[in-house]
Design a protein around this motif. Structure first.
Motif, PDB file in Angstrom:
ATOM      1  N   ARG A  61      54.954  56.842  45.661  1.00 56.22           N
ATOM      2  CA  ARG A  61      55.278  58.256  45.501  1.00 56.22           C
ATOM      3  C   ARG A  61      56.299  58.603  46.575  1.00 56.22           C
ATOM      4  O   ARG A  61      56.114  58.253  47.734  1.00 56.22           O
ATOM      5  CB  ARG A  61      54.013  59.110  45.634  1.00 56.22           C
ATOM      6  N   SER A  62      57.358  59.289  46.191  1.00 55.15           N
ATOM      7  CA  SER A  62      58.455  59.550  47.119  1.00 55.15           C
ATOM      8  C   SER A  62      58.671  61.037  47.330  1.00 55.15           C
ATOM      9  O   SER A  62      58.303  61.862  46.491  1.00 55.15           O
ATOM     10  CB  SER A  62      59.744  58.910  46.580  1.00 55.15           C
ATOM     11  N   CYS A  63      59.298  61.353  48.457  1.00 53.14           N
ATOM     12  CA  CYS A  63      59.705  62.713  48.831  1.00 53.14           C
ATOM     13  C   CYS A  63      58.486  63.635  48.885  1.00 53.14           C
ATOM     14  O   CYS A  63      57.524  63.326  49.565  1.00 53.14           O
ATOM     15  CB  CYS A  63      60.810  63.201  47.908  1.00 53.14           C
ATOM     16  N   GLY A  64      58.542  64.762  48.209  1.00 52.19           N
ATOM     17  CA  GLY A  64      57.442  65.726  48.257  1.00 52.19           C
ATOM     18  C   GLY A  64      56.126  65.143  47.798  1.00 52.19           C
ATOM     19  O   GLY A  64      55.056  65.461  48.344  1.00 52.19           O
ATOM     20  N   ALA A  65      56.171  64.278  46.810  1.00 52.35           N
ATOM     21  CA  ALA A  65      54.947  63.646  46.316  1.00 52.35           C
ATOM     22  C   ALA A  65      54.307  62.768  47.390  1.00 52.35           C
ATOM     23  O   ALA A  65      53.083  62.638  47.440  1.00 52.35           O
ATOM     24  CB  ALA A  65      55.251  62.830  45.069  1.00 52.35           C
ATOM     25  N   PHE A  90      50.148  74.251  37.505  1.00 48.47           N
ATOM     26  CA  PHE A  90      51.290  75.104  37.209  1.00 48.47           C
ATOM     27  C   PHE A  90      52.507  74.259  36.846  1.00 48.47           C
ATOM     28  O   PHE A  90      52.829  73.277  37.518  1.00 48.47           O
ATOM     29  CB  PHE A  90      51.599  76.008  38.397  1.00 48.47           C
ATOM     30  N   GLU A  91      53.167  74.680  35.817  1.00 49.09           N
ATOM     31  CA  GLU A  91      54.312  73.941  35.282  1.00 49.09           C
ATOM     32  C   GLU A  91      55.412  73.725  36.323  1.00 49.09           C
ATOM     33  O   GLU A  91      56.042  72.674  36.362  1.00 49.09           O
ATOM     34  CB  GLU A  91      54.877  74.719  34.088  1.00 49.09           C
ATOM     35  N   ASP A  92      55.646  74.704  37.161  1.00 48.62           N
ATOM     36  CA  ASP A  92      56.744  74.630  38.132  1.00 48.62           C
ATOM     37  C   ASP A  92      56.358  73.978  39.466  1.00 48.62           C
ATOM     38  O   ASP A  92      57.207  73.844  40.349  1.00 48.62           O
ATOM     39  CB  ASP A  92      57.288  76.030  38.408  1.00 48.62           C
ATOM     40  N   TYR A  93      55.101  73.588  39.617  1.00 53.95           N
ATOM     41  CA  TYR A  93      54.643  73.077  40.904  1.00 53.95           C
ATOM     42  C   TYR A  93      55.461  71.876  41.398  1.00 53.95           C
ATOM     43  O   TYR A  93      55.915  71.847  42.538  1.00 53.95           O
ATOM     44  CB  TYR A  93      53.158  72.698  40.861  1.00 53.95           C
ATOM     45  N   ARG A  97      57.533  71.836  44.778  1.00 57.25           N
ATOM     46  CA  ARG A  97      57.149  70.873  45.820  1.00 57.25           C
ATOM     47  C   ARG A  97      58.359  70.046  46.257  1.00 57.25           C
ATOM     48  O   ARG A  97      58.630  69.895  47.441  1.00 57.25           O
ATOM     49  CB  ARG A  97      56.057  69.947  45.278  1.00 57.25           C
ATOM     50  N   GLU A  98      59.114  69.539  45.298  1.00 58.94           N
ATOM     51  CA  GLU A  98      60.258  68.690  45.625  1.00 58.94           C
ATOM     52  C   GLU A  98      61.403  69.492  46.244  1.00 58.94           C
ATOM     53  O   GLU A  98      62.055  69.018  47.179  1.00 58.94           O
ATOM     54  CB  GLU A  98      60.724  67.910  44.400  1.00 58.94           C
ATOM     55  N   ASN A  99      61.645  70.692  45.747  1.00 57.48           N
ATOM     56  CA  ASN A  99      62.679  71.539  46.355  1.00 57.48           C
ATOM     57  C   ASN A  99      62.288  71.922  47.780  1.00 57.48           C
ATOM     58  O   ASN A  99      63.143  71.954  48.673  1.00 57.48           O
ATOM     59  CB  ASN A  99      62.928  72.790  45.512  1.00 57.48           C
ATOM     60  N   TYR A 101      60.342  70.150  49.791  1.00 54.81           N
ATOM     61  CA  TYR A 101      60.515  68.945  50.600  1.00 54.81           C
ATOM     62  C   TYR A 101      61.986  68.772  50.984  1.00 54.81           C
ATOM     63  O   TYR A 101      62.321  68.522  52.135  1.00 54.81           O
ATOM     64  CB  TYR A 101      60.031  67.694  49.847  1.00 54.81           C
ATOM     65  N   ARG A 102      62.866  68.889  50.014  1.00 55.04           N
ATOM     66  CA  ARG A 102      64.291  68.689  50.263  1.00 55.04           C
ATOM     67  C   ARG A 102      64.820  69.719  51.252  1.00 55.04           C
ATOM     68  O   ARG A 102      65.605  69.396  52.145  1.00 55.04           O
ATOM     69  CB  ARG A 102      65.068  68.748  48.934  1.00 55.04           C
ATOM     70  N   TRP A 103      64.382  70.976  51.124  1.00 57.10           N
ATOM     71  CA  TRP A 103      64.828  72.024  52.042  1.00 57.10           C
ATOM     72  C   TRP A 103      64.387  71.714  53.478  1.00 57.10           C
ATOM     73  O   TRP A 103      65.173  71.819  54.417  1.00 57.10           O
ATOM     74  CB  TRP A 103      64.308  73.389  51.581  1.00 57.10           C
ATOM     75  N   VAL A 104      63.134  71.323  53.637  1.00 62.09           N
ATOM     76  CA  VAL A 104      62.641  70.966  54.972  1.00 62.09           C
ATOM     77  C   VAL A 104      63.383  69.735  55.488  1.00 62.09           C
ATOM     78  O   VAL A 104      63.843  69.710  56.629  1.00 62.09           O
ATOM     79  CB  VAL A 104      61.114  70.744  54.959  1.00 62.09           C
TER      80      VAL A 104
END
Length: 125
Positions: A61-65, A90-93, A97-99, A101-104
């Motif tokens: 599992r990569s990035c936010g996952a 939730f459909e958008d979760y 989560r990934e956005n 992660y990328r922002w941080v």
């Protein structure tokens, strides 16, 4: 591989803080990019230096996952695990989560002002 492993950027103070956070609170082994074995490196995506990875016998599992997987290990049956399971409804979760992660990750210099540890590759013996 028998134990879950978090692979992280061991030349980043913010990333090191998180890796040590997981190391102190879970059964997860932490391995920096500079310490990858050939076997572990082979399991990672080609662009593995772009984010952290959570590796088990069954999956990577990569990035936010990867962070989600580590957080779930802190509290296998408690509030953290329940919150993750709830959010997965939730459909958008996954996108959020990934956005997030990328922002941080793209602002590690800023966040490192608040939580940071000397990265392993910069520590003196």
């Amino acid at each position: 591989m028998t134990e879950p492993t978090l692979v992280f950027d061991d030349d980043c103070g913010f990333c090191t803080w998180w890796a040590e956070f997981f190391d102190e609170r879970t059964d997860v082994r932490v391995v920096g990019f500079s310490d990858l074995t050939p076997e572990l490196r082979e399991r990672l995506p080609e662009d593995y230096v772009e984010c952290s990875h959570f590796v088990t016998d069954d999956e990577v599992r990569s990035c936010g996952a990867s962070i989600e997987a580590g957080l779930a290990r802190i509290d296998d049956v408690g509030a953290v695990r329940e919150a993750i399971e709830f959010l997965r409804n939730f459909e958008d979760y996954e996108r959020v989560r990934e956005n997030g992660y990328r922002w941080v990750a793209d602002n590690r210099d800023f966040w490192g002002q608040f939580v940071s540890k000397t990265p392993p590759v910069r520590r003196e013996e």
